[in-house]
Design a protein around this motif. Sequence first.
Motif, PDB file in Angstrom:
ATOM      1  N   LEU A  16       0.830  -1.203   0.000  1.00 51.42           N
ATOM      2  CA  LEU A  16       0.000   0.000   0.000  1.00 51.42           C
ATOM      3  C   LEU A  16       0.868   1.258   0.000  1.00 51.42           C
ATOM      4  CD1 LEU A  16      -2.912   1.064   0.129  1.00 51.42           C
ATOM      5  CD2 LEU A  16      -2.719   1.005   2.611  1.00 51.42           C
ATOM      6  N   GLY A  19       2.359   1.796  -3.470  1.00 53.77           N
ATOM      7  CA  GLY A  19       1.352   2.311  -4.387  1.00 53.77           C
ATOM      8  C   GLY A  19       1.076   3.782  -4.163  1.00 53.77           C
ATOM      9  N   ILE A  20       0.985   4.178  -2.911  1.00 54.48           N
ATOM     10  CA  ILE A  20       0.750   5.594  -2.588  1.00 54.48           C
ATOM     11  C   ILE A  20       1.955   6.433  -2.992  1.00 54.48           C
ATOM     12  CG2 ILE A  20       0.517   7.216  -0.658  1.00 54.48           C
ATOM     13  CD1 ILE A  20      -1.269   5.089   0.691  1.00 54.48           C
ATOM     14  N   GLY A  23       1.984   6.745  -6.672  1.00 48.52           N
ATOM     15  CA  GLY A  23       0.803   7.480  -7.101  1.00 48.52           C
ATOM     16  C   GLY A  23       0.931   8.980  -6.910  1.00 48.52           C
ATOM     17  N   PHE A  43      -3.803   8.432  -9.152  1.00 47.41           N
ATOM     18  CA  PHE A  43      -3.382   8.135  -7.782  1.00 47.41           C
ATOM     19  C   PHE A  43      -4.093   6.887  -7.253  1.00 47.41           C
ATOM     20  CE2 PHE A  43      -3.951   8.662  -3.181  1.00 47.41           C
ATOM     21  CZ  PHE A  43      -2.609   8.658  -2.786  1.00 47.41           C
ATOM     22  N   ILE A  44      -5.388   6.815  -7.467  1.00 49.19           N
ATOM     23  CA  ILE A  44      -6.161   5.676  -6.973  1.00 49.19           C
ATOM     24  C   ILE A  44      -5.748   4.386  -7.671  1.00 49.19           C
ATOM     25  CG2 ILE A  44      -8.485   4.674  -6.883  1.00 49.19           C
ATOM     26  CD1 ILE A  44      -9.496   7.587  -6.417  1.00 49.19           C
ATOM     27  N   SER A  46      -2.927   3.702  -9.209  1.00 47.48           N
ATOM     28  CA  SER A  46      -1.567   3.349  -8.823  1.00 47.48           C
ATOM     29  C   SER A  46      -1.535   2.722  -7.432  1.00 47.48           C
ATOM     30  CB  SER A  46      -0.677   4.586  -8.856  1.00 47.48           C
ATOM     31  OG  SER A  46       0.629   4.271  -8.474  1.00 47.48           O
ATOM     32  N   THR A  47      -2.306   3.269  -6.526  1.00 49.42           N
ATOM     33  CA  THR A  47      -2.372   2.714  -5.177  1.00 49.42           C
ATOM     34  C   THR A  47      -2.937   1.299  -5.196  1.00 49.42           C
ATOM     35  OG1 THR A  47      -2.648   4.922  -4.239  1.00 49.42           O
ATOM     36  CG2 THR A  47      -3.307   3.063  -2.865  1.00 49.42           C
ATOM     37  N   LEU A  51      -1.033  -2.260  -4.357  1.00 52.44           N
ATOM     38  CA  LEU A  51      -1.571  -3.165  -3.343  1.00 52.44           C
ATOM     39  C   LEU A  51      -1.771  -4.569  -3.904  1.00 52.44           C
ATOM     40  CD1 LEU A  51      -2.618  -3.354  -0.450  1.00 52.44           C
ATOM     41  CD2 LEU A  51      -4.855  -2.680  -1.286  1.00 52.44           C
ATOM     42  N   ALA A  58       2.856  -0.761  -9.753  1.00 52.06           N
ATOM     43  CA  ALA A  58       2.617   0.622  -9.329  1.00 52.06           C
ATOM     44  C   ALA A  58       3.511   1.585 -10.095  1.00 52.06           C
ATOM     45  CB  ALA A  58       2.848   0.766  -7.830  1.00 52.06           C
ATOM     46  N   SER A  62       2.047   4.344 -12.704  1.00 53.70           N
ATOM     47  CA  SER A  62       2.394   5.730 -12.420  1.00 53.70           C
ATOM     48  C   SER A  62       3.052   6.410 -13.622  1.00 53.70           C
ATOM     49  CB  SER A  62       3.345   5.768 -11.217  1.00 53.70           C
ATOM     50  OG  SER A  62       3.802   7.057 -10.985  1.00 53.70           O
TER      51      SER A  62
END
Length: 78
Positions: A16, A19-20, A23, A43-44, A46-47, A51, A58, A62
């Motif tokens: 997670l 990914g954030i 993102g 962003f969503i 990629s997150t 995950l 990711a 991105s």
Amino acid sequence: MDSNTAYLIGLILGALFVGILFGLLPLLIGLKLRQRTLAIVAFIVSTISGLISGFLAALLVSLIFTAIIMLRKQKSSL
């Protein structure tokens, strides 16, 4: 808590976080170039891809969204 549960929690939180982290690139660039909706979607996605599939997914998502955001900005400025 046994070691398997701790490992699983660490794995999920790490994925997670990755990914954030990845993102944020399309999010910040998209917001700077005034493409808010695409930036948030990037962003969503990629997150979620971080995950589900981890680091490489990711990163790939991105970079693709960043390229799309930048190309759309160049196309709209012509």
